[in-house]
Design a protein around this motif. Sequence first.
Motif, short mmCIF file in Angstrom:
data_model
loop_
_atom_site.label_atom_id
_atom_site.label_comp_id
_atom_site.label_asym_id
_atom_site.label_seq_id
_atom_site.Cartn_x
_atom_site.Cartn_y
_atom_site.Cartn_z
N THR A 206 0.81 -1.21 0.00
CA THR A 206 0.00 0.00 0.00
C THR A 206 0.84 1.26 0.00
OG1 THR A 206 -0.14 0.08 2.42
CG2 THR A 206 -1.84 -1.18 1.26
N GLY A 207 2.12 1.14 0.34
CA GLY A 207 2.98 2.30 0.44
C GLY A 207 2.94 3.00 1.78
N VAL A 208 2.37 2.34 2.79
CA VAL A 208 2.20 3.00 4.08
C VAL A 208 3.53 3.31 4.76
CG1 VAL A 208 2.01 0.87 5.45
CG2 VAL A 208 0.82 2.92 6.19
N ARG A 209 4.57 2.51 4.48
CA ARG A 209 5.89 2.78 5.06
C ARG A 209 6.48 4.08 4.51
NH1 ARG A 209 10.36 -0.23 6.91
NH2 ARG A 209 11.48 0.20 4.99
N THR A 210 5.95 4.52 3.40
CA THR A 210 6.35 5.79 2.82
C THR A 210 5.40 6.91 3.22
OG1 THR A 210 7.31 4.64 0.91
CG2 THR A 210 6.87 7.01 0.67
N SER A 211 4.11 6.64 3.11
CA SER A 211 3.11 7.71 3.26
C SER A 211 3.08 8.32 4.65
CB SER A 211 1.72 7.17 2.90
OG SER A 211 1.66 6.81 1.54
N LEU A 212 3.09 7.49 5.70
CA LEU A 212 3.02 8.06 7.05
C LEU A 212 4.27 8.86 7.40
CD1 LEU A 212 1.19 5.29 9.12
CD2 LEU A 212 0.24 7.27 7.93
N PRO A 213 5.48 8.36 7.16
CA PRO A 213 6.66 9.20 7.40
C PRO A 213 6.69 10.45 6.52
CG PRO A 213 7.30 6.89 7.35
CD PRO A 213 5.88 6.95 6.89
N LEU A 214 6.14 10.34 5.30
CA LEU A 214 6.12 11.50 4.41
C LEU A 214 5.27 12.62 5.00
CD1 LEU A 214 7.07 12.47 1.58
CD2 LEU A 214 4.85 11.70 0.71
N ILE A 215 4.18 12.25 5.67
CA ILE A 215 3.34 13.26 6.32
C ILE A 215 4.14 14.00 7.39
CG2 ILE A 215 1.28 13.62 7.72
CD1 ILE A 215 0.15 11.03 6.42
N VAL A 216 4.91 13.23 8.19
CA VAL A 216 5.73 13.85 9.23
C VAL A 216 6.76 14.78 8.60
CG1 VAL A 216 7.36 13.40 11.11
CG2 VAL A 216 5.40 11.87 10.77
N ALA A 217 7.42 14.29 7.57
CA ALA A 217 8.47 15.09 6.92
C ALA A 217 7.90 16.38 6.33
CB ALA A 217 9.15 14.26 5.83
N GLU A 218 6.72 16.27 5.73
CA GLU A 218 6.09 17.46 5.14
C GLU A 218 5.85 18.52 6.20
OE1 GLU A 218 5.21 19.83 2.81
OE2 GLU A 218 4.31 18.23 1.61
N GLU A 219 5.25 18.12 7.29
CA GLU A 219 4.89 19.07 8.33
C GLU A 219 6.14 19.57 9.07
OE1 GLU A 219 2.26 21.45 9.42
OE2 GLU A 219 1.32 19.66 8.59
N MET A 220 7.17 18.78 9.09
CA MET A 220 8.41 19.13 9.80
C MET A 220 9.30 20.05 8.96
SD MET A 220 11.07 16.31 11.31
CE MET A 220 12.58 16.77 12.16
N GLU A 221 9.02 20.13 7.65
CA GLU A 221 9.85 20.86 6.70
C GLU A 221 11.18 20.15 6.48
OE1 GLU A 221 10.11 23.54 4.46
OE2 GLU A 221 7.94 23.27 4.50
N ALA A 222 11.15 18.82 6.58
CA ALA A 222 12.36 18.04 6.31
C ALA A 222 12.51 17.82 4.81
CB ALA A 222 12.28 16.69 7.03
N ASP A 223 13.74 17.76 4.37
CA ASP A 223 14.06 17.43 2.99
C ASP A 223 13.98 15.91 2.85
OD1 ASP A 223 15.27 16.80 0.56
OD2 ASP A 223 16.90 18.24 0.79
N LEU B 261 2.87 16.27 -0.04
CA LEU B 261 1.55 15.67 0.11
C LEU B 261 0.63 16.06 -1.04
CD1 LEU B 261 0.78 15.92 3.93
CD2 LEU B 261 2.16 14.27 2.67
N GLY B 262 -0.01 15.06 -1.60
CA GLY B 262 -0.96 15.27 -2.68
C GLY B 262 -0.33 15.44 -4.05
N LYS B 263 1.00 15.37 -4.12
CA LYS B 263 1.69 15.64 -5.39
C LYS B 263 1.93 14.38 -6.22
CE LYS B 263 2.07 19.87 -3.87
NZ LYS B 263 1.13 20.91 -4.33
N GLY B 264 2.09 13.24 -5.56
CA GLY B 264 2.33 12.00 -6.31
C GLY B 264 3.69 11.92 -6.95
N GLN B 265 4.68 12.59 -6.37
CA GLN B 265 6.01 12.64 -6.97
C GLN B 265 7.09 11.97 -6.12
OE1 GLN B 265 6.48 16.86 -7.53
NE2 GLN B 265 5.02 16.95 -9.23
N VAL B 266 6.65 11.25 -5.08
CA VAL B 266 7.60 10.56 -4.21
C VAL B 266 7.40 9.06 -4.34
CG1 VAL B 266 8.31 10.17 -1.81
CG2 VAL B 266 7.70 12.48 -2.58
N GLY B 267 8.44 8.36 -4.76
CA GLY B 267 8.35 6.91 -4.87
C GLY B 267 8.42 6.24 -3.51
N ILE B 268 8.01 5.00 -3.43
CA ILE B 268 8.05 4.30 -2.16
C ILE B 268 9.50 4.05 -1.75
CG2 ILE B 268 5.79 3.23 -2.42
CD1 ILE B 268 7.17 0.62 -3.18
#
Length: 770
Positions: free
Chosen positions: A89-106, A213-220
């Motif tokens: 499902t990509g959950v190992r990517t999606s949930l950390p990606l949410i954190v990174a987005e809000e954290m302003e992490a690269d 988030l919402g961009k669809g440009q990050v691979g798993i």
Amino acid sequence: MNFIDNPGKLRGFEKNIKVEKVSRRSILKGLGITGGFVLAAPVMSRQAFAYETGAGKMPHGVVVDPRVFVAVAPDGIVTILAHRSEMGTGVRTSLPLIVAEEMEADWSKVKVQQAHGDEVKFGNQDTDGSRSTRHYLIPMRQIGASARTMLEQAAAKRWNVPATEVKAVNHEVVHSASGRKLGFGELAADAAKESVPAIEGLKLKDPKDFRYLGKGQVGIVDLHDITTGKAQYGADVRLPGMKYAVIARPPVTGGKLVKFEPDNALNIPGVEKVMQVQGWPWPSKFQPLGGVAVIARNTGAAIKGRDALKLTWDDGANGKYDSVAYRKELEEAARKPGLVVRQEGDADTALKSADKVIVGEYYLPHLAHVSMEPPVAVADVKGDKAEIWAPVQSPGGTREDVAKTLGIPEGNVTVNVTLLGGGFGRKSKCDFALEAALLSKELGAPVKVQWTREDDLHHDFLHTVSVERIEAGLDKSGKVVAWRHRSVAPTIASTFAAGANHAAPFELGMGLVDMPFEIANITCENPEAAAFTRIGWFRSVSNIPRAFAVQSMVGEIAAATGRDQKETLLALIGSPRIVKPAVKDLWNYGEPFDSYPIDTARLRKVVELVAEKGEWGRQVPKGHGLGIAVHRSFVSYIATIVEVAIDEKGKLTVPRVDTAIDCGTYVNPERIASQIEGAAIMGLSLAKYGEVTFKDGKVEQKNFDDFQVIRMDESPVVTNVYIVPPEPHTPPSGVGEPGVPPFAPAMMNAIFAATGKRIRNLPLGKQLET
């Protein structure tokens, strides 16, 4: 009712089964992960969300603490924990990606680490029910925002300026007035000393500022390792001194071993030991079935040894289970009144006075999960401590069950989660991990228990068999004025408690009592059905048979009235409104109705969108047909158009599939498209071939030669996915499961359009061949 000597903690859907609960610990303990950004004592939040979800009611609720989920190293690398299991499902990517987005992490400087099973520390870890994003979008954002705030506060103190003058931007904190910058790594130690900010005071990013988030440009994150063969699945685990085991289990559910002769097995080179495995009386939740284990120096030798065993079984009460005879029993039950589970108006009277009554009786057989990776687990038990490596969907639940089964403290059990080679609900049941733990304890050595494909088919927790009977009464104008739906199927509750012969509330709420049509007189009934094998969750669960029946009936009504399928469907859905069925214990996938109502406006919208994008009504070649279906499940709305092509010999192909999904706010559109594409393949496979049959209590299928799945050349040629843009503040809903239910009825409606033949019994098999 009580479980028989077996773990009694109820999780997720299980909470709706009437079985005595064992009390759960309510005190939460927090342990930091290693790195520069680590403190203790987790911050709990159950209801401090922008909208309410059912997350807080899940076992162990939600933990919101950056010190549990985030570590910043001095070199700037940010490690984010993924506490859910990855099974495609990509959950190992999606949930950390949410954190990174809000954290302003690269994201290029982020490392994802898989969390072990520990729900006291991480909160609920059940990866099922299409819940991960809908339960964790806001908590993960809050974790990221907390981490960002702590970094900003540390920078402000370093520069002796107000915190309002600093801002985290792309892995740095910037002082707007002077232009000074500090990297995340430079601030890690100071940020770790900051207090975690109160959730109520957090400022989340404006979605217009999202980079990921919402961009669809990050691979798993696992893509490279998966494609190059470096990813670790359950079968890849190796430990020093590890033994290899396969198990001969009772061929009939509830059967017992009478005797076994090990000599021939022990003569196989590489076989070291043959031993009996403890079993539990059925029903026994996820406890092992028992049997005889062959221990060897490699799995191949263990399999040969098992083949050489001489075994005598007592098949017990289920030894006469015959799927052909049982189908007749279900059909007979569907033709008689059953337990009324929804009643609005007077359907009986309205059916009697109707100008025309259309009757459809639909049959769906047992289905097996057959994930590409069969169950497998490695266990190392030493004294009162146990460590497990396994592809499990519920690492927290596995930890609880291993502790209970071995009689050791839960804190002494470590569950390491590998990648799952598919799950579909099968790997939320941890019987294979319990087998490995029991054998390791007995042998005093690490043990890998490997299931073969035959084991997987013969000892699965199968999707239930069902008969769905619908009677629709029409007035002289062709309007549907009465609807009676009888659903007869063994219940998942039978896995937990003897004598469970009616569907549990969560099963009733999957396309039966929540049916959204605007009809004045509705009756839904649930006649009794006993289980004679293990029944479990399967991708989309009871939505599969209900959607098949309801949406096939829509096609039948359209044909009987000479109307267009889509227009008939929209007429039945009726006016845009919030549906509130008068049903006791109405199941809504564990979510509050205020946040996730049954909204026919959204249901209509996906029908209209897929009709527009899928060019409903377009001219198709001779032998082709179009079919449409829609269904709400896992609080998402999905409509599908299937185009079929059938040649003169009855061979079916699928040139095109179009699907529209409204899943509310979403994180990764690429993953949504991937899940819907996969659902089309799985839906076609199940509709065309899926069937498990029983004779003398035993599963008749053995492998992919007689439990077929579609091959690459049979897959839909083109699959188009259309995602409804969410309205502001719309909560996220499910994606992994909802794509499957509308596929089969859309396909059968298309077959009818192409041939005039109505298929009511699955699988399709050879019903079209001439």
